[in-house]
Design a protein around this motif. Structure first.
Motif, PDB file in Angstrom:
ATOM      1  N   LEU A 155       0.850  -1.186   0.000  1.00 26.92           N
ATOM      2  CA  LEU A 155       0.000   0.000   0.000  1.00 26.92           C
ATOM      3  C   LEU A 155       0.882   1.230   0.000  1.00 26.92           C
ATOM      4  CD1 LEU A 155      -2.714   1.439   0.152  1.00 26.92           C
ATOM      5  CD2 LEU A 155      -2.651   1.188   2.651  1.00 26.92           C
ATOM      6  N   TYR A 156       0.829   1.974  -1.093  1.00 26.32           N
ATOM      7  CA  TYR A 156       1.592   3.214  -1.236  1.00 26.32           C
ATOM      8  C   TYR A 156       0.600   4.379  -1.207  1.00 26.32           C
ATOM      9  CZ  TYR A 156       5.386   0.181  -2.928  1.00 26.32           C
ATOM     10  OH  TYR A 156       6.350  -0.783  -3.052  1.00 26.32           O
ATOM     11  N   ALA A 157       0.675   5.211  -0.196  1.00 25.11           N
ATOM     12  CA  ALA A 157      -0.231   6.355  -0.070  1.00 25.11           C
ATOM     13  C   ALA A 157       0.523   7.602   0.347  1.00 25.11           C
ATOM     14  CB  ALA A 157      -1.342   6.036   0.930  1.00 25.11           C
ATOM     15  N   GLN A 158       1.764   7.738  -0.097  1.00 27.34           N
ATOM     16  CA  GLN A 158       2.551   8.916   0.237  1.00 27.34           C
ATOM     17  C   GLN A 158       2.053  10.142  -0.526  1.00 27.34           C
ATOM     18  OE1 GLN A 158       3.632   6.158  -1.272  1.00 27.34           O
ATOM     19  NE2 GLN A 158       5.227   6.547  -2.803  1.00 27.34           N
ATOM     20  N   GLY A 159       2.301  11.314   0.038  1.00 27.03           N
ATOM     21  CA  GLY A 159       1.904  12.551  -0.621  1.00 27.03           C
ATOM     22  C   GLY A 159       0.412  12.786  -0.617  1.00 27.03           C
ATOM     23  N   ASN A 160      -0.242  12.565   0.538  1.00 33.08           N
ATOM     24  CA  ASN A 160      -1.669  12.807   0.663  1.00 33.08           C
ATOM     25  C   ASN A 160      -1.940  13.690   1.889  1.00 33.08           C
ATOM     26  OD1 ASN A 160      -3.428  11.284  -1.416  1.00 33.08           O
ATOM     27  ND2 ASN A 160      -1.813   9.799  -0.924  1.00 33.08           N
ATOM     28  N   GLN A 161      -3.144  13.615   2.441  1.00 30.63           N
ATOM     29  CA  GLN A 161      -3.533  14.491   3.554  1.00 30.63           C
ATOM     30  C   GLN A 161      -4.044  13.701   4.751  1.00 30.63           C
ATOM     31  OE1 GLN A 161      -6.320  17.341   1.912  1.00 30.63           O
ATOM     32  NE2 GLN A 161      -4.938  17.912   0.247  1.00 30.63           N
ATOM     33  N   LEU A 173      -0.091  -7.424   4.864  1.00 33.19           N
ATOM     34  CA  LEU A 173       0.650  -6.286   4.312  1.00 33.19           C
ATOM     35  C   LEU A 173       2.156  -6.427   4.562  1.00 33.19           C
ATOM     36  CD1 LEU A 173      -0.421  -3.781   2.813  1.00 33.19           C
ATOM     37  CD2 LEU A 173      -0.123  -2.497   4.937  1.00 33.19           C
ATOM     38  N   GLU A 174       2.946  -6.150   3.501  1.00 32.96           N
ATOM     39  CA  GLU A 174       4.397  -6.237   3.599  1.00 32.96           C
ATOM     40  C   GLU A 174       5.079  -4.878   3.524  1.00 32.96           C
ATOM     41  OE1 GLU A 174       5.880  -8.971   0.694  1.00 32.96           O
ATOM     42  OE2 GLU A 174       4.722 -10.666   1.477  1.00 32.96           O
ATOM     43  N   GLN A 175       4.488  -3.935   2.789  1.00 32.43           N
ATOM     44  CA  GLN A 175       5.060  -2.589   2.702  1.00 32.43           C
ATOM     45  C   GLN A 175       3.955  -1.555   2.873  1.00 32.43           C
ATOM     46  OE1 GLN A 175       7.607  -1.665  -0.602  1.00 32.43           O
ATOM     47  NE2 GLN A 175       8.821  -3.523  -0.396  1.00 32.43           N
ATOM     48  N   LEU A 176       4.235  -0.566   3.724  1.00 34.62           N
ATOM     49  CA  LEU A 176       3.285   0.520   3.968  1.00 34.62           C
ATOM     50  C   LEU A 176       4.049   1.838   3.872  1.00 34.62           C
ATOM     51  CD1 LEU A 176       0.490   1.575   4.776  1.00 34.62           C
ATOM     52  CD2 LEU A 176       1.129   1.228   7.174  1.00 34.62           C
ATOM     53  N   ARG A 177       3.751   2.602   2.821  1.00 34.11           N
ATOM     54  CA  ARG A 177       4.430   3.879   2.585  1.00 34.11           C
ATOM     55  C   ARG A 177       3.437   5.023   2.796  1.00 34.11           C
ATOM     56  NH1 ARG A 177       9.387   3.104  -0.234  1.00 34.11           N
ATOM     57  NH2 ARG A 177       9.659   0.953  -0.959  1.00 34.11           N
ATOM     58  N   LEU A 178       3.687   5.819   3.846  1.00 37.43           N
ATOM     59  CA  LEU A 178       2.797   6.926   4.209  1.00 37.43           C
ATOM     60  C   LEU A 178       3.564   8.225   4.385  1.00 37.43           C
ATOM     61  CD1 LEU A 178       0.574   5.018   6.816  1.00 37.43           C
ATOM     62  CD2 LEU A 178      -0.079   5.668   4.494  1.00 37.43           C
ATOM     63  N   SER A 179       4.672   8.383   3.705  1.00 37.84           N
ATOM     64  CA  SER A 179       5.460   9.606   3.842  1.00 37.84           C
ATOM     65  C   SER A 179       4.722  10.806   3.260  1.00 37.84           C
ATOM     66  CB  SER A 179       6.804   9.441   3.131  1.00 37.84           C
ATOM     67  OG  SER A 179       6.610   9.221   1.743  1.00 37.84           O
ATOM     68  N   LYS A 180       5.109  11.990   3.701  1.00 39.37           N
ATOM     69  CA  LYS A 180       4.570  13.258   3.193  1.00 39.37           C
ATOM     70  C   LYS A 180       3.058  13.336   3.335  1.00 39.37           C
ATOM     71  CE  LYS A 180       8.364  13.890  -0.085  1.00 39.37           C
ATOM     72  NZ  LYS A 180       8.756  14.111  -1.490  1.00 39.37           N
ATOM     73  N   ASN A 181       2.571  12.971   4.519  1.00 35.96           N
ATOM     74  CA  ASN A 181       1.181  13.193   4.882  1.00 35.96           C
ATOM     75  C   ASN A 181       1.144  14.189   6.039  1.00 35.96           C
ATOM     76  OD1 ASN A 181      -1.134  11.372   3.585  1.00 35.96           O
ATOM     77  ND2 ASN A 181       0.770  10.186   3.503  1.00 35.96           N
ATOM     78  N   ARG A 182       0.104  14.139   6.844  1.00 34.26           N
ATOM     79  CA  ARG A 182      -0.014  15.021   8.018  1.00 34.26           C
ATOM     80  C   ARG A 182      -0.252  14.196   9.274  1.00 34.26           C
ATOM     81  NH1 ARG A 182      -4.328  19.234   5.171  1.00 34.26           N
ATOM     82  NH2 ARG A 182      -2.990  19.847   3.403  1.00 34.26           N
ATOM     83  N   ILE A 183       0.327  13.014   9.302  1.00 32.76           N
ATOM     84  CA  ILE A 183       0.036  12.056  10.364  1.00 32.76           C
ATOM     85  C   ILE A 183       0.635  12.530  11.691  1.00 32.76           C
ATOM     86  CG2 ILE A 183       0.402   9.682  11.151  1.00 32.76           C
ATOM     87  CD1 ILE A 183       0.449   8.873   8.187  1.00 32.76           C
ATOM     88  N   SER A 184      -0.232  12.683  12.673  1.00 34.44           N
ATOM     89  CA  SER A 184       0.195  13.054  14.025  1.00 34.44           C
ATOM     90  C   SER A 184      -0.347  12.078  15.055  1.00 34.44           C
ATOM     91  CB  SER A 184      -0.280  14.474  14.359  1.00 34.44           C
ATOM     92  OG  SER A 184      -1.704  14.555  14.301  1.00 34.44           O
TER      93      SER A 184
END
Length: 379
Positions: A155-161, A173-184
């Motif tokens: 699941l690639y979901a980088q660059g979202n909100q 799931l083996e890979q989870l990409r969530l970079s460049k979001n607003r995750i706090s």
């Protein structure tokens, strides 16, 4: 006498014509004044013929693909006969994910205007293994989505909100990409039973120390790479799985490392702590003396001396610190008097970067004598 009268007659005729001709050429004055243009009232402006589009409502129109040999191929996507398990919907200006056909294993939905991911699009998509949702405007992923695709691997979901880790992630799931979001926020238990996850990328979010508890990553027993760079951490993260090989913590505000922090790691090979606030005070003497460590990056910190490291280390980045001198005798992981007949005892350092400090050539001889495998040194 007759000639004189002729001259006088001609002169009189000339004067008479000069008096009549201007009257004939003079423009006749209008009898009525022309109507004046009424001035526009103050404060009112004419609307532009073509107003500028306003985000997020006015997007470029979706790009529709040509008719496909697959009757279930959405018009917003491309379905190649060469790759019947792939659905290519990237760069199509779409707002909503279309109905995914049953045959699809790979979904390419990146670079669109998608704001939500709902279960309706995945009613028949039980065979999906790979989803790329990068660079959209996604702020919510329904938990029910993952119930429809229980075998998801990537699941690639980088660059979202996104503001938190999506709930209901499948155990496969083996890979989870969530970079460049607003995750706090990382909800408690969001990684439960996810022992298959090998890569977790949370680069460039808004995670703080309080968001990472000792139990946050406890079930990620198969994790190989953890990327927490460019967040707002001031301490080393707690509860990092002991089997991690790559730990990236660049661009935080970390100012200290507990002396036994790396003791329980069994395969840790790459540590990046560039651009933090580490000083000699916050770095215990032997904290990096880890036998598995191959690459250590400490650039752009506040160190004034070279920390001790293990003889197995191969790459050391210490550029842009406050180091004023280097001493091979102090740096060397083994005593300089030890015989070098056994190659296993010779320190393996091959690359050393020290530029951006308060150092000047030449390189001390004892540094060369210790690190005989050194191939490149940047001073």
């Amino acid at each position: 006498m007759k000639a004189g009268w002729g001259l006088i007659s001609a002169l009189a005729l000339f004067l008479l014509m000069g008096a009549v001709l201007p009257q004939r050429l003079r423009t006749k004055k209008p009898t009525k004044r022309p109507a004046t243009t009424k001035k526009p009232s103050v404060g009112k402006s004419a609307a532009p013929a073509h107003p500028e589009p306003q985000e997020p409502t006015d997007f470029p129109p979706p790009i529709l693909g040509p008719p496909s040999m697959f009757p279930d191929c959405p018009r917003e996507c491309l379905c190649s006969p060469s790759y019947p398990n792939s659905l290519n919907c990237e760069n199509r200006n779409i707002r909503v994910i279309p109905a995914i056909p049953f045959r699809a294993h790979y979904l390419y939905l990146q670079n669109n205007y998608i704001s939500e991911v709902t279960a309706e699009s995945f009613l028949n998509a039980t065979e999906v293994r790979w989803i790329n949702l990068a660079n959209n405007r996604i702020h919510r992923i329904d938990k029910q989505v993952f119930e429809k695709i229980p075998g998801l691997l990537y699941l690639y979901a980088q660059g979202n909100q996104l503001k938190e880790i999506p709930a209901g992630l499948p155990a496969t799931l083996e890979q989870l990409r969530l970079s460049k979001n607003r995750i706090s926020k990382i909800p408690a238990g969001v990684f439960n039973k996810m022992g298959n996850l090998t890569l977790l990328d949370l680069y460039n979010n808004q995670l703080s120390d309080s968001d990472l508890t000792a139990n946050t990553f406890k079930d990620l027993t198969g994790l190989i790479q953890l990327n927490l760079a460019r967040n707002i951490l001031s301490k080393m993260p707690a509860g990092v799985p002991s089997g991690v090989i790559q730990l990236f913590l660049d661009r935080n505000s970390i100012d200290g490392i507990p002396k036994d922090y790396f003791n329980d790691f069994t395969h840790l090979s790459f540590v990046r702590l560039n651009r933090n606030q580490l000083s000699d005070k916050g770095v215990p003497k032997a904290v990096f003396n880890v036998s598995t460590l191959l690459d250590l990056q400490l650039a752009h910190n506040q160190l004034s001396s070279v920390p001790l490291f293990n003889s197995h280390l191969e790459h050391l980045h210490l550029n842009h610190n406050s180091i004023e001198s280097i001493n091979g005798t102090l740096m060397c992981p083994i005593a300089l008097g030890v015989a070098y007949n056994d190659d296993n005892l010779v320190p393996r350092l091959r690359y050393l970067r020290l530029d951006g400090n308060h150092l000047s050539p030449p390189i001390p001889l004892d540094v060369i004598m210790c690190f005989r495998h050194l191939r490149s040194i940047v001073l």
